[in-house]
Enzyme design. Structure first.
Site, PDB file in Angstrom:
ATOM      1  N   ASP A 316       0.819  -1.216   0.000  1.00  0.00           N
ATOM      2  CA  ASP A 316       0.000   0.000   0.000  1.00  0.00           C
ATOM      3  C   ASP A 316       0.858   1.274   0.000  1.00  0.00           C
ATOM      4  O   ASP A 316       2.068   1.221   0.232  1.00  0.00           O
ATOM      5  CB  ASP A 316      -0.912  -0.022   1.243  1.00  0.00           C
ATOM      6  CG  ASP A 316      -2.020   1.012   1.162  1.00  0.00           C
ATOM      7  OD1 ASP A 316      -2.326   1.474   0.046  1.00  0.00           O
ATOM      8  OD2 ASP A 316      -2.578   1.364   2.222  1.00  0.00           O
ATOM      9  N   GLU A 319       2.338   4.966  -4.229  1.00  0.00           N
ATOM     10  CA  GLU A 319       2.342   5.873  -5.403  1.00  0.00           C
ATOM     11  C   GLU A 319       3.661   6.634  -5.492  1.00  0.00           C
ATOM     12  O   GLU A 319       4.052   6.925  -6.622  1.00  0.00           O
ATOM     13  CB  GLU A 319       1.159   6.839  -5.299  1.00  0.00           C
ATOM     14  CG  GLU A 319      -0.198   6.168  -5.395  1.00  0.00           C
ATOM     15  CD  GLU A 319      -0.581   5.324  -4.169  1.00  0.00           C
ATOM     16  OE1 GLU A 319      -0.088   5.622  -3.068  1.00  0.00           O
ATOM     17  OE2 GLU A 319      -1.341   4.368  -4.332  1.00  0.00           O
ATOM     18  N   ASP A 428      -9.141   3.405  -2.477  1.00  0.00           N
ATOM     19  CA  ASP A 428     -10.105   3.872  -1.479  1.00  0.00           C
ATOM     20  C   ASP A 428     -11.380   4.418  -2.116  1.00  0.00           C
ATOM     21  O   ASP A 428     -11.574   5.631  -2.213  1.00  0.00           O
ATOM     22  CB  ASP A 428      -9.466   4.952  -0.605  1.00  0.00           C
ATOM     23  CG  ASP A 428      -8.300   4.402   0.187  1.00  0.00           C
ATOM     24  OD1 ASP A 428      -8.134   3.173   0.224  1.00  0.00           O
ATOM     25  OD2 ASP A 428      -7.544   5.206   0.759  1.00  0.00           O
TER      26      ASP A 428
HETATM   27  C1  GLC Z   1      -4.888   3.279   2.604  1.00  0.00           C
HETATM   28  C2  GLC Z   1      -5.392   2.029   1.898  1.00  0.00           C
HETATM   29  C3  GLC Z   1      -6.488   1.393   2.712  1.00  0.00           C
HETATM   30  C4  GLC Z   1      -5.967   1.093   4.111  1.00  0.00           C
HETATM   31  C5  GLC Z   1      -5.443   2.354   4.768  1.00  0.00           C
HETATM   32  C6  GLC Z   1      -4.775   2.095   6.089  1.00  0.00           C
HETATM   33  O1  GLC Z   1      -5.867   4.255   2.616  1.00  0.00           O
HETATM   34  O2  GLC Z   1      -5.798   2.301   0.590  1.00  0.00           O
HETATM   35  O3  GLC Z   1      -6.946   0.224   2.079  1.00  0.00           O
HETATM   36  O4  GLC Z   1      -6.984   0.539   4.884  1.00  0.00           O
HETATM   37  O5  GLC Z   1      -4.477   2.986   3.920  1.00  0.00           O
HETATM   38  O6  GLC Z   1      -3.692   1.239   5.930  1.00  0.00           O
END
Ligand code: GLC
Length: 714
Positions: A316, A319, A428
């Site tokens: 995650d 980017e 998200d």
């Molecule tokens: C980001 C991710 C999401 C996750 C959050 C906390 O927003 O896209 O899926 O729950 O971070 O880690």
């Protein structure tokens, strides 16, 4: 400009000296080729323009907002963390520069191999003009030809390589939530699924499992018996899938940080010092995933997880997302101090507020740190879209090395090329009906880019889902290879059992239906892996006419199915366009029913209490009894349902579900063949090399509400 052939169908045109992105595979044969489109290189930009007739259509561009036909909007290819996907957003987490331009006679595919920002104006500013603005002079434009839209996609897939294939358990149901804080929370979720008799194959672990948001760490307080937890749940077919973020917490004594400094693994600022940004752990450094040695180092770190029994990960914030950087935060603080005691006018106030409100992911951050490729220094901005991609290459290689069997891996940021290493979730989204609709429309474009293991946060990540929304979303996600219910901390709980008994019953039924059709979905993934074909296709890729073009909330799945989900609230059904006669199928409490449905526009009553889809003419599909987890599924007794007017063949692909044998063709292929004789009798033949199948029960419709059932031992 130099031009070359890559395959019979693909010609490349190189401008300047592009960075080697590693996306395109294959040998180049240079020669004289005339560029068939207008490309201008000026003022540091590459500009491509097309005139559009009112009939022209544009498909592709991967994970973006808008419809299946991309006309009428602006888009940007620049991996961005923007959690609120409002109507007017132009860029999401992925940067996929493949599209097809089609008029009524010809379709041509285009891929722009360029790792930084590209802007697309698809008939937005001027209705009859399609403009592309490449933010750089060094890029390669690929032109992909083919006999049909589907053929162009296959020819494109030939030059980008085969997609990532998850293990079979990766197609099971996954529960996730940011905010399952402790081991007990996780056990409770698992136990509730079992108690409620809802199938489950995995629970995702969000930041909560980590110590201070540190990658490759465990919170001893909240997860004191992590290894036992992993083992206990796995014994019952439920895997834990932890998150890993791109930023490494700056903290002396933390092994990943210390090793990163010692090994010179972090991206640097202008002065040559590791760049400081802030993400979940506070101040972090970013590993330079564009460097091979850093990929190998970070990839090896996943061993921390595999040693604990982990077989899947999500990558995650890659980017990479930046909440603030030191320079901008200091500027903001100084401005606030200077404003203290002042009688601020509204404009100076807005300007002060913006210093904090818009402090995340600023364009300038990505110009403040550098990567080195082949001895040349690039700002992150110049090679931005390769960052998440290469983090995922690193994870994939590490996991493959340490596990020796297939793993689940999904990433948030993506570029084409990354499809060889992992799947993606679409980031998200929100618990909005419009995002369910978006989910449907985005899917074919992801397949076009080579990504098959894809799915959205079912039920929506941000905001509160209603039971109705979740069930409707589920009726669609049941078909997506990645099926994960995920929501954000602070939002209402949205597990399949969180909305009372009735909704739990609906969701249980749907998830069971998913497990019943799982052999079909898995087979279609293996097929796409073999031949590069799309799994989810817009109707207009197969059928002519305005109706097929307009039916953007319906999709073809494989060669067999058409799905038409309800994406609106308070609906008891919907209008569906059937381009040909089909059979309507309903799965309800392990009971499968079929009715003939005639070509044309028809109203489909569709409540919350079953799963409905259409089976195409002269096609068949398999299903089996559901199980608690993928490991409990048995194909011994297989059902085949079909609509056989004359003759139908379905080939079921399968394998051991965990090894890499499929890469060397170790795939079982079972051919089901049914032919209707003049007198209406059905001849059945099954050719089988799959030791797991013993008995096949065929139930075949004839198009006139008559069905025949036949049992065959194989
Ligand atoms: C980001 C991710 C999401 C996750 C959050 C906390 O927003 O896209 O899926 O729950 O971070 O880690």
């Amino acid at each position: 400009m130099s031009a070359f052939k890559l395959t019979e169908h693909v010609t490349g045109y190189t401008f300047g000296e592009p960075v080697d992105t590693g996306i395109i595979l294959g040998e180049k044969t240079y020669g004289d080729h005339v560029l068939p489109v207008k490309v201008e290189v000026r003022d540091g930009h590459g500009i491509i323009s097309f005139a559009l007739t009112k009939y022209d259509r544009v498909f592709g561009l991967g994970p973006n907002l808008g419809g299946i036909n991309k006309r009428g909007r602006q888009y940007e290819s620049y991996c961005t963390d923007d959690p609120l996907h409002h109507e007017d957003k132009t860029t999401l987490y992925g940067a996929h520069n493949f599209f097809i331009l089609e008029d009524d006679d010809v379709a041509t595919g285009f891929f722009i191999d360029f790792p930084s920002r590209i802007r697309y104006d698809v008939g937005f500013t001027e209705m009859d003009a399609f403009g592309i603005d490449i933010h750089g002079e060094d890029f390669t434009l690929y032109i992909i030809e083919g006999d049909s839209l589907k053929d162009i996609v296959v020819n494109f897939h030939e030059i980008i390589g085969k997609p990532y294939m998850p293990p079979k358990w990766g197609l099971g149901f996954f529960q996730s939530r940011w905010g399952y804080e402790t081991e007990n929370d996780i056990r409770e979720v698992y136990e509730t699924f079992r108690k409620e008799d809802i199938p489950l194959d995995g629970i995702y672990l969000d930041l909560d499992y980590m110590e201070d948001f540190k990658d490759f760490s465990l919170s001893e307080d909240r997860f004191p018996n992590f290894e036992t937890l992993v083992r206990d749940l796995k014994a019952d077919g439920v895997r834990l899938i932890p998150i890993i973020d791109a930023g490494v917490k700056m903290e002396e004594g933390y092994d990943v940080y210390d090793e990163g400094i010692a090994g010179d693994h972090f991206v640097k600022d202008e002065s040559g010092k590791p760049y400081v940004a802030a993400v979940w752990p506070g101040k972090v450094h970013f590993p330079d995933f564009l460097k091979e040695s850093t990929r190998a180092w970070f990839g090896d770190k996943y061993r921390f997880l595999t040693d604990l029994g982990i077989e899947g990960v999500w990558n995650d914030m890659n980017e990479p997302a930046i909440f603030y950087d030191e320079t901008s935060l200091s500027e903001g603080i100084e401005a606030a101090i200077a404003a203290k005691g002042e009688n601020l006018g509204v404009m100076p106030f807005f300007s002060l507020r913006d210093k904090f409100q818009n402090i995340g992911n600023k364009d300038e951050y990505y110009r403040r740190f550098y990567h080195e490729i082949d001895g040349k220094r690039y700002t992150n901005e110049e090679v931005h879209n390769l960052y998440g991609f290469n983090m995922t290459v690193s994870a994939s290689e590490g996991l493959r090395k340490h596990l020796g069997k297939r793993h689940v891996l999904i990433s948030r940021a993506s570029s084409i090329g990354m499809h060889r290493y992992s799947g993606i979730w679409t980031g998200d989204n929100s618990s909005w009906w419009s995002h369910l609709d978006l989910n449907v429309k985005m899917l074919p474009a992801l397949n076009m880019s080579g990504f098959y293991y894809v799915g959205a946060d079912t039920g929506g990540f941000g905001g509160n889902a209603s039971g109705e929304l979740l069930t409707r979303w589920m009726q669609f996600s049941i078909f997506t290879p990645l099926l994960r219910n995920h929501s954000a901390i602070g939002c209402a709980f949205q597990e399949p059992y969180a909305f009372g008994e009735k909704v739990t019953d609906y969701n249980r039924q749907l998830i069971k239906a998913r497990y019943s059709i799982l052999p079909y979905l898995y087979s279609e993934m293996l097929k796409s892996h073999e031949d590069g074909s799309m799994m989810f296709t817009p109707l207009s890729f197969e059928f002519f006419g305005e109706e097929a073009l307009q039916a953007e909330d319906q999709l073809l799945l494989g060669e067999e199915l058409m799905i038409a989900p309800v994406v609106k609230s308070n609906a008891r059904g919907r209008y569906v366009y059937l381009p040909e006669d089909m059979v309507l199928v309903s799965f309800k409490e392990e009971d499968v029913k079929m009715w003939t449905a005639k070509a044309g526009v028809t109203y489909l009553p569709y409540g919350l209490d079953d799963l409905k889809f259409f089976l195409r003419r002269n096609r068949m599909m398999p299903y089996i009894a559901p199980g608690r987890s993928v490991k409990d599924l048995s194909m011994k007794s297989m059902n085949i349902i079909g609509y056989v007017e004359t003759e139908a063949v379905y080939t079921l692909y399968d394998d051991d579900g965990t090894s890499y044998g499929f890469e060397d063709g170790k795939v079982y292929k079972t051919e089901f063949h049914a032919r209707r004789e003049e007198d209406g009798e059905i001849q059945i033949r099954v050719t089988n090399d799959n030791p797991n199948i013993e008995k096949v029960i065929f139930t075949l419709m004839d198009g006139d509400e008559n069905s025949i059932t036949k049992e065959v031992q194989v």
